[in-house]
Design a protein around this motif. Sequence first.
Motif, short mmCIF file in Angstrom:
data_model
loop_
_atom_site.label_atom_id
_atom_site.label_comp_id
_atom_site.label_asym_id
_atom_site.label_seq_id
_atom_site.Cartn_x
_atom_site.Cartn_y
_atom_site.Cartn_z
N ALA A 78 31.41 40.23 11.54
CA ALA A 78 31.76 39.00 12.26
C ALA A 78 30.78 38.75 13.40
N GLN A 79 30.33 39.83 14.04
CA GLN A 79 29.35 39.69 15.12
C GLN A 79 27.96 39.41 14.57
N THR A 80 27.59 40.13 13.53
CA THR A 80 26.24 40.00 12.97
C THR A 80 25.99 38.62 12.40
N TYR A 81 26.98 38.07 11.69
CA TYR A 81 26.79 36.81 10.98
C TYR A 81 27.51 35.64 11.65
N GLY A 83 28.14 32.32 13.10
CA GLY A 83 27.42 31.08 12.92
C GLY A 83 26.84 30.89 11.53
N ASP A 84 26.97 31.89 10.66
CA ASP A 84 26.46 31.78 9.28
C ASP A 84 27.57 32.25 8.33
N PRO A 85 28.56 31.40 8.08
CA PRO A 85 29.74 31.82 7.32
C PRO A 85 29.46 32.22 5.88
N VAL A 86 28.49 31.60 5.24
CA VAL A 86 28.21 31.94 3.84
C VAL A 86 27.56 33.33 3.75
N SER A 87 26.63 33.60 4.64
CA SER A 87 26.04 34.94 4.67
C SER A 87 27.10 35.99 5.03
N LEU A 144 36.22 31.16 6.44
CA LEU A 144 34.75 31.18 6.38
C LEU A 144 34.23 30.09 5.46
N ALA A 145 34.89 29.90 4.32
CA ALA A 145 34.49 28.84 3.40
C ALA A 145 34.65 27.46 4.05
N ASP A 146 35.74 27.28 4.81
CA ASP A 146 35.94 26.02 5.53
C ASP A 146 34.79 25.76 6.49
N LYS A 147 34.38 26.81 7.21
CA LYS A 147 33.27 26.66 8.15
C LYS A 147 31.97 26.35 7.40
N GLY A 148 31.82 26.97 6.22
CA GLY A 148 30.64 26.69 5.41
C GLY A 148 30.57 25.22 5.00
N GLN A 151 29.55 23.06 7.98
CA GLN A 151 28.12 23.18 8.32
C GLN A 151 27.21 22.68 7.21
N GLY A 152 27.79 22.17 6.14
CA GLY A 152 26.99 21.64 5.04
C GLY A 152 26.37 22.72 4.16
N LEU A 153 26.91 23.93 4.22
CA LEU A 153 26.40 25.03 3.40
C LEU A 153 27.12 25.13 2.06
N ILE A 154 28.32 24.56 1.99
CA ILE A 154 29.12 24.52 0.77
C ILE A 154 29.51 23.07 0.53
N ASP A 155 29.37 22.61 -0.70
CA ASP A 155 29.70 21.23 -1.04
C ASP A 155 31.17 20.95 -0.72
#
Length: 207
Positions: A78-81, A83-87, A144-148, A151-155
Amino acid sequence: MVRRTKEDALTTRSALLDAAERLFSERGVSNTSMNQVAEAAGVTRGAIYHHFQNKLDLIDALMERVRLPVDEMRDELAQTYQGDPVSHLRARCLHIVGQVHDDPHTQALVNILLHKCEYVDDALPIHLRHLGGRNACIAECVLLADKGKEQGLIDEKYDSKSVVLGLFSLVDGIMYNWLLDQSYFDLMQAANQAIDTYLAGLKPRGA
């Protein structure tokens, strides 16, 4: 004297867990009795019931034994990623697969839950316990998917819960088949390729 007694109790408990892990993996949960676990651990019938009421207690303790590393992993990722929910999703999945690959206790527990636990009668509470943990993990990953999607990372056309269920089914299936025959394919290679392919397919068109 008190300290020594406590150490002896912890040693006995650990021996019982190791014996249960081994016997459940070999024979299945339904085909293993509490007495057989006690005998395999080299302790009396009274000793096993001092530590565990039944096989559900044993399964709970086996889960608890691997839960701490998983909880620590979750906090670290959670700390490492941040701001990058898909990663983050990818890393969580690969960490679990890696733990099954590298950690004997995790590998044995997953093998028991996937292959050696008949979810009927006295084993039904184990099934419910397993579902509770799985559903909690799904709920975290849906966020996390919702955040993705935000952020436009998931359709946006994809339902977040369905995305996570598909990902979990993929990971579970890879682990299930690897545990059937560990020499048949490289678990980490297959998991990396499958997860990356799945996540790439979720990107918005043109992204």
